[in-house]
Scaffold this active site. Structure first.
Site, PDB file in Angstrom:
ATOM      1  N   ASP A  63      -0.125 -20.805  -3.762  1.00  0.00           N
ATOM      2  CA  ASP A  63       0.413 -19.710  -4.569  1.00  0.00           C
ATOM      3  C   ASP A  63      -0.744 -18.769  -4.860  1.00  0.00           C
ATOM      4  O   ASP A  63      -1.701 -19.140  -5.552  1.00  0.00           O
ATOM      5  CB  ASP A  63       0.989 -20.264  -5.869  1.00  0.00           C
ATOM      6  CG  ASP A  63       1.659 -19.196  -6.734  1.00  0.00           C
ATOM      7  OD1 ASP A  63       1.364 -17.986  -6.541  1.00  0.00           O
ATOM      8  OD2 ASP A  63       2.475 -19.555  -7.598  1.00  0.00           O
ATOM      9  N   ASN A  89      -4.895 -10.832   3.508  1.00  0.00           N
ATOM     10  CA  ASN A  89      -4.113 -10.871   2.275  1.00  0.00           C
ATOM     11  C   ASN A  89      -2.778 -10.192   2.528  1.00  0.00           C
ATOM     12  O   ASN A  89      -2.684  -8.960   2.542  1.00  0.00           O
ATOM     13  CB  ASN A  89      -4.859 -10.142   1.150  1.00  0.00           C
ATOM     14  CG  ASN A  89      -6.025 -10.932   0.609  1.00  0.00           C
ATOM     15  OD1 ASN A  89      -5.918 -12.120   0.339  1.00  0.00           O
ATOM     16  ND2 ASN A  89      -7.166 -10.272   0.450  1.00  0.00           N
ATOM     17  N   TYR A 155       5.972  -2.341  -7.877  1.00  0.00           N
ATOM     18  CA  TYR A 155       5.539  -2.500  -6.483  1.00  0.00           C
ATOM     19  C   TYR A 155       4.568  -1.373  -6.124  1.00  0.00           C
ATOM     20  O   TYR A 155       3.489  -1.619  -5.562  1.00  0.00           O
ATOM     21  CB  TYR A 155       6.758  -2.476  -5.564  1.00  0.00           C
ATOM     22  CG  TYR A 155       6.434  -2.465  -4.093  1.00  0.00           C
ATOM     23  CD1 TYR A 155       6.185  -3.646  -3.412  1.00  0.00           C
ATOM     24  CD2 TYR A 155       6.402  -1.273  -3.369  1.00  0.00           C
ATOM     25  CE1 TYR A 155       5.896  -3.656  -2.065  1.00  0.00           C
ATOM     26  CE2 TYR A 155       6.104  -1.260  -2.018  1.00  0.00           C
ATOM     27  CZ  TYR A 155       5.852  -2.448  -1.367  1.00  0.00           C
ATOM     28  OH  TYR A 155       5.553  -2.455  -0.026  1.00  0.00           O
ATOM     29  N   ALA A 156       4.938  -0.124  -6.470  1.00  0.00           N
ATOM     30  CA  ALA A 156       4.062   1.006  -6.184  1.00  0.00           C
ATOM     31  C   ALA A 156       2.737   0.857  -6.918  1.00  0.00           C
ATOM     32  O   ALA A 156       1.660   1.137  -6.356  1.00  0.00           O
ATOM     33  CB  ALA A 156       4.741   2.314  -6.578  1.00  0.00           C
ATOM     34  N   SER A 158       1.212  -1.860  -7.722  1.00  0.00           N
ATOM     35  CA  SER A 158       0.397  -2.865  -7.038  1.00  0.00           C
ATOM     36  C   SER A 158      -0.204  -2.315  -5.752  1.00  0.00           C
ATOM     37  O   SER A 158      -1.373  -2.584  -5.430  1.00  0.00           O
ATOM     38  CB  SER A 158       1.229  -4.118  -6.741  1.00  0.00           C
ATOM     39  OG  SER A 158       2.191  -3.886  -5.726  1.00  0.00           O
ATOM     40  N   LYS A 159       0.558  -1.514  -5.014  1.00  0.00           N
ATOM     41  CA  LYS A 159       0.075  -0.995  -3.740  1.00  0.00           C
ATOM     42  C   LYS A 159      -0.965   0.100  -3.936  1.00  0.00           C
ATOM     43  O   LYS A 159      -1.946   0.184  -3.179  1.00  0.00           O
ATOM     44  CB  LYS A 159       1.249  -0.506  -2.888  1.00  0.00           C
ATOM     45  CG  LYS A 159       2.206  -1.619  -2.478  1.00  0.00           C
ATOM     46  CD  LYS A 159       1.503  -2.735  -1.717  1.00  0.00           C
ATOM     47  CE  LYS A 159       2.443  -3.828  -1.258  1.00  0.00           C
ATOM     48  NZ  LYS A 159       1.758  -4.886  -0.493  1.00  0.00           N
ATOM     49  N   LEU A 188       8.784   1.106   6.770  1.00  0.00           N
ATOM     50  CA  LEU A 188       9.739   0.012   6.558  1.00  0.00           C
ATOM     51  C   LEU A 188       9.664  -0.999   7.704  1.00  0.00           C
ATOM     52  O   LEU A 188       9.664  -0.619   8.871  1.00  0.00           O
ATOM     53  CB  LEU A 188      11.155   0.562   6.462  1.00  0.00           C
ATOM     54  CG  LEU A 188      11.552   1.217   5.136  1.00  0.00           C
ATOM     55  CD1 LEU A 188      12.908   1.895   5.275  1.00  0.00           C
ATOM     56  CD2 LEU A 188      11.580   0.190   4.009  1.00  0.00           C
ATOM     57  N   ASP A 190      11.303  -4.714   9.271  1.00  0.00           N
ATOM     58  CA  ASP A 190      12.442  -5.643   9.207  1.00  0.00           C
ATOM     59  C   ASP A 190      11.933  -7.069   9.026  1.00  0.00           C
ATOM     60  O   ASP A 190      11.556  -7.743   9.984  1.00  0.00           O
ATOM     61  CB  ASP A 190      13.270  -5.556  10.489  1.00  0.00           C
ATOM     62  CG  ASP A 190      14.383  -6.596  10.505  1.00  0.00           C
ATOM     63  OD1 ASP A 190      14.972  -6.830   9.438  1.00  0.00           O
ATOM     64  OD2 ASP A 190      14.637  -7.187  11.573  1.00  0.00           O
ATOM     65  N   THR A 191      11.883  -7.511   7.778  1.00  0.00           N
ATOM     66  CA  THR A 191      11.493  -8.880   7.449  1.00  0.00           C
ATOM     67  C   THR A 191      12.467  -9.412   6.400  1.00  0.00           C
ATOM     68  O   THR A 191      13.276  -8.644   5.861  1.00  0.00           O
ATOM     69  CB  THR A 191      10.065  -8.942   6.868  1.00  0.00           C
ATOM     70  OG1 THR A 191      10.090  -8.394   5.532  1.00  0.00           O
ATOM     71  CG2 THR A 191       9.078  -8.164   7.722  1.00  0.00           C
TER      72      THR A 191
END
Length: 326
Positions: A63, A89, A155-156, A158-159, A188, A190-191
């Site tokens: 983790d 990472n 999310y933004a 963090s990025k 984008l 595909d995952t």
């Protein structure tokens, strides 16, 4: 690295998606893999697939929000092989929907996984790189590290943080010419990642695409092992977003916001979910989810600039149309 045969590569988030695709890509080149992720069984499945390709692969359940666990992942690589040539990472997750609709604790977990997990990885890898006097650190960013991502604010955050951290760290290491720090910015992909994200919007997360393949991103990471670069966009939309936001951030921001609000209005209702942000889920163990994909080509600098301008103008026109419609 002129040859990847027997190179020691550590990858986090390797149980699915880009991490799994990257592990398989390095395995085909004969690298020795040390793989980390929260889910033990899917992680071991990735390692098994790498071994079937003739590579050595060690699965170490990890983790990335746990600093001790990430240090143990690095030590496992050193104990098994004596060196670490590349550390990737790769862990990434998010919360989709209005920021205030999700508990702040859930938003914090996004920062902990994406940004703090990247810091933990760098802290684990760099002492070995400095001792070896060489190594490649690759941090997964996103086109969201270059432009806003409305309805995915943490999310933004963090990025943007990963991009700043990577650029700053690169400058701190200028006295070590054989230690390289790179960031990857895909469009984008595909995952299973979208299905693993938390969703508090009450609407289905179903971007129209088209999507990159995780294998395309994996090949970029493999390329960085051979020829490190500072920042690499994958897919022209990522570069176009960077150009548009760099030229006129206000216009691009309003256009992106208008497009996201319009997409939310059109989306079908869906149940709210914490996804895999707070804890692992059993679903989504492959590299792809089955969305339509397109293949990366090498556009010219002129076409990228035109794409950025086109995205900028299109965003502004869309913002104006949606504003007039109220």
């Amino acid at each position: 690295m002129r040859s990847l045969n027997n190179a020691v590569v550590v990858i986090t988030g390797a149980s699915s998606g880009i991490g799994k695709a990257t592990a398989l890509a390095f395995a085909r080149r004969g690298a020795r893999l040390v793989l980390g992720a929260r889910r033990a069984e899917p992680l071991e499945a990735t390692a098994h697939e790498c071994r079937q390709l003739g590579a050595e692969a060690l699965a170490v359940p990890t983790d990335v929000t746990d600093e001790v666990a990430v240090q143990a992942l690095a030590q496992s690589a050193i104990d098994a092989h004596g060196v670490i040539d590349l550390w990737f990472n790769n862990v990434g997750t998010g919360v989709f929907g209005p920021y205030w609709e999700a508990p702040v604790g859930l938003q914090k977990k996004v920062i902990e996984a994406n940004l703090i997990g990247t810091l933990h990885g760098a802290s684990a890898a760099l002492p070995h790189f400095l001792k070896q006097r060489r190594g490649v650190l690759v941090n997964m960013c996103s086109m969201g590290g270059w432009s806003p991502t409305p309805f995915a604010a943490s999310y933004a955050a963090s990025k943007y943080g990963i991009r700043g951290f990577t650029a700053s760290l690169r400058q701190e290491l200028t006295g070590h010419p054989d230690i390289h720090v790179s960031a990857v910015f895909p469009a984008l992909v595909d995952t299973p990642g979208l299905a693993h994200a938390a969703n508090v919007s009450g609407r289905r997360i179903d971007p129209p695409g088209p999507f990159l393949t995780p294998e395309a991103v994996a090949e970029v990471v493999v390329g960085l092992a051979r020829k490190p670069r500072d920042e690499v966009a994958v897919g022209w939309p990522a570069t176009a977003a960077r150009v548009a936001y760099g030229l006129a951030p206000g216009l691009a921001e309003r256009g992106i916001g208008a497009a996201m609000r319009a997409a939310l209005r059109r989306a079908r209702p869906d149940a709210r979910s914490e996804g895999a942000v707070a804890r692992p889920v059993s679903t989504g163990t492959g590299t792809r989810s089955g969305k339509p994909v397109w293949h990366v080509r090498g556009p010219s600098a002129g076409s990228l600039a035109l794409g950025g301008l086109g995205l900028l103008l299109g965003a502004e026109l869309l913002a104006g149309v949606l504003t007039r419609r109220g």
